[in-house]
Motif scaffolding. Structure first.
Motif, PDB file in Angstrom:
ATOM      1  N   LYS A   1      -8.771 -10.039 -13.982  1.00 44.23           N
ATOM      2  CA  LYS A   1      -8.922  -8.713 -13.381  1.00 44.23           C
ATOM      3  C   LYS A   1      -9.931  -8.827 -12.253  1.00 44.23           C
ATOM      4  CE  LYS A   1     -10.248  -3.985 -14.738  1.00 44.23           C
ATOM      5  NZ  LYS A   1     -10.779  -3.178 -15.868  1.00 44.23           N
TER       6      LYS A   1
ATOM      7  N   TYR B   1     -11.670  -6.672  -8.537  1.00 41.67           N
ATOM      8  CA  TYR B   1     -11.801  -5.486  -7.695  1.00 41.67           C
ATOM      9  C   TYR B   1     -11.988  -5.932  -6.249  1.00 41.67           C
ATOM     10  CZ  TYR B   1     -12.675  -3.122 -12.135  1.00 41.67           C
ATOM     11  OH  TYR B   1     -12.565  -2.639 -13.416  1.00 41.67           O
TER      12      TYR B   1
ATOM     13  N   LYS C   1      -4.671  -3.791   0.281  1.00 40.18           N
ATOM     14  CA  LYS C   1      -3.665  -3.143  -0.575  1.00 40.18           C
ATOM     15  C   LYS C   1      -2.269  -3.675  -0.278  1.00 40.18           C
ATOM     16  CE  LYS C   1      -6.110   1.262  -1.252  1.00 40.18           C
ATOM     17  NZ  LYS C   1      -6.127   2.710  -0.907  1.00 40.18           N
TER      18      LYS C   1
ATOM     19  N   GLU D   1      -0.664  -5.293  -8.288  1.00 39.03           N
ATOM     20  CA  GLU D   1      -1.306  -3.976  -8.300  1.00 39.03           C
ATOM     21  C   GLU D   1      -1.959  -3.648  -9.639  1.00 39.03           C
ATOM     22  OE1 GLU D   1       1.816  -4.663  -7.389  1.00 39.03           O
ATOM     23  OE2 GLU D   1       2.564  -3.292  -5.855  1.00 39.03           O
TER      24      GLU D   1
ATOM     25  N   SER E   1      -7.680  -3.900  -8.336  1.00 34.36           N
ATOM     26  CA  SER E   1      -7.906  -2.532  -7.866  1.00 34.36           C
ATOM     27  C   SER E   1      -8.606  -2.586  -6.517  1.00 34.36           C
ATOM     28  CB  SER E   1      -8.769  -1.756  -8.866  1.00 34.36           C
ATOM     29  OG  SER E   1      -8.137  -1.674 -10.131  1.00 34.36           O
TER      30      SER E   1
END
Length: 218
Positions: free
Chosen positions: A40, A42, A55, A64, A68
């Motif tokens: 995971k 960010y 993005k 996605e 994040s």
């Protein structure tokens, strides 16, 4: 992904939740997810433009659900589960401002990896003055320029010596060919500067640095 980012990636401990501060195009968190180093991440940036690019790149890799993209000024909006942070590709004073604003938060991170475009000794001075600990360092040449990434944590550590601050305690121990090349180059630059302004008010400091660089290959 370029060699600079690959070097930074090599310092990220497996199993950590990464916050990439100033993510730009999101290449680093994407790479760490694809390699399975992080499960995971960010991707954080203060500007909408780079975040939009990140993005798009995240979506192109169908990640996605694992990455994040967050609009954040430094650590301001970084979720609490992040335990590894990267601050890279900027000047030292910008990075310093980010670190200072997050001073209360930094102890919760197992490592903070910083790569600044020059003034790495000022980064090490900042770490040393806070009695923090340098965990690992990595030096890499990318498109003809040498970059240094430093991983540290806020665990209590004795201040570093001047020699360690200028050269890097980990790099000094490893003494890689690139590190030795860097020291030779810096010594040459300092000799040139001193020959042109021997009476300059900074001559004493430049001479001190020159002696340290020359001692490596001496």
């Amino acid at each position: 992904m370029n060699q600079r980012l690959k070097a930074i990636s090599s310092l990220v401990p497996p199993g950590t939740v990464l916050a990439d501060i100033g993510t730009d195009h999101g290449y680093l968190p994407i790479d760490l997810l694809k390699k399975g180093i992080c499960t995971k991440t960010y991707a954080c940036d203060v500007a909408e433009g780079p975040l939009s690019a990140a993005k798009n790149n995240i979506a192109a890799e169908h990640l996605e659900g694992k990455i994040s993209a967050i609009l954040s000024d430094g650590f301001d909006q970084v979720p609490e589960d992040a335990d590894c942070a990267v601050i890279a590709g900027m000047g030292w004073y910008t990075a310093e401002a980010i670190l200072e604003r997050a001073a209360d938060r930094l102890p919760s991170f197992s490592c903070i990896i910083v790569q600044v475009n020059g003034d790495t000794d000022l980064l090490r001075t900042w770490i040393s003055e806070r009695h923090a600990q340098i965990i690992e360092e990595c030096m890499v040449k990318d498109r003809g320029k040498i970059y240094t990434a430093v991983s540290f944590c806020m665990q209590e550590h004795a201040p570093y010596a001047d020699r360690e601050i200028l050269l890097g305690p980990c790099l000094l121990k490893e003494r890689s060919p690139l590190f030795l090349e860097y020291c030779r180059t810096q010594a040459g630059l300092l000799k040139t500067i001193l020959s042109k302004r021997p009476e300059d008010e900074t001559a004493a400091e430049l001479s001190r640095r020159l002696a340290i660089y020359e001692s490596v290959n001496g």
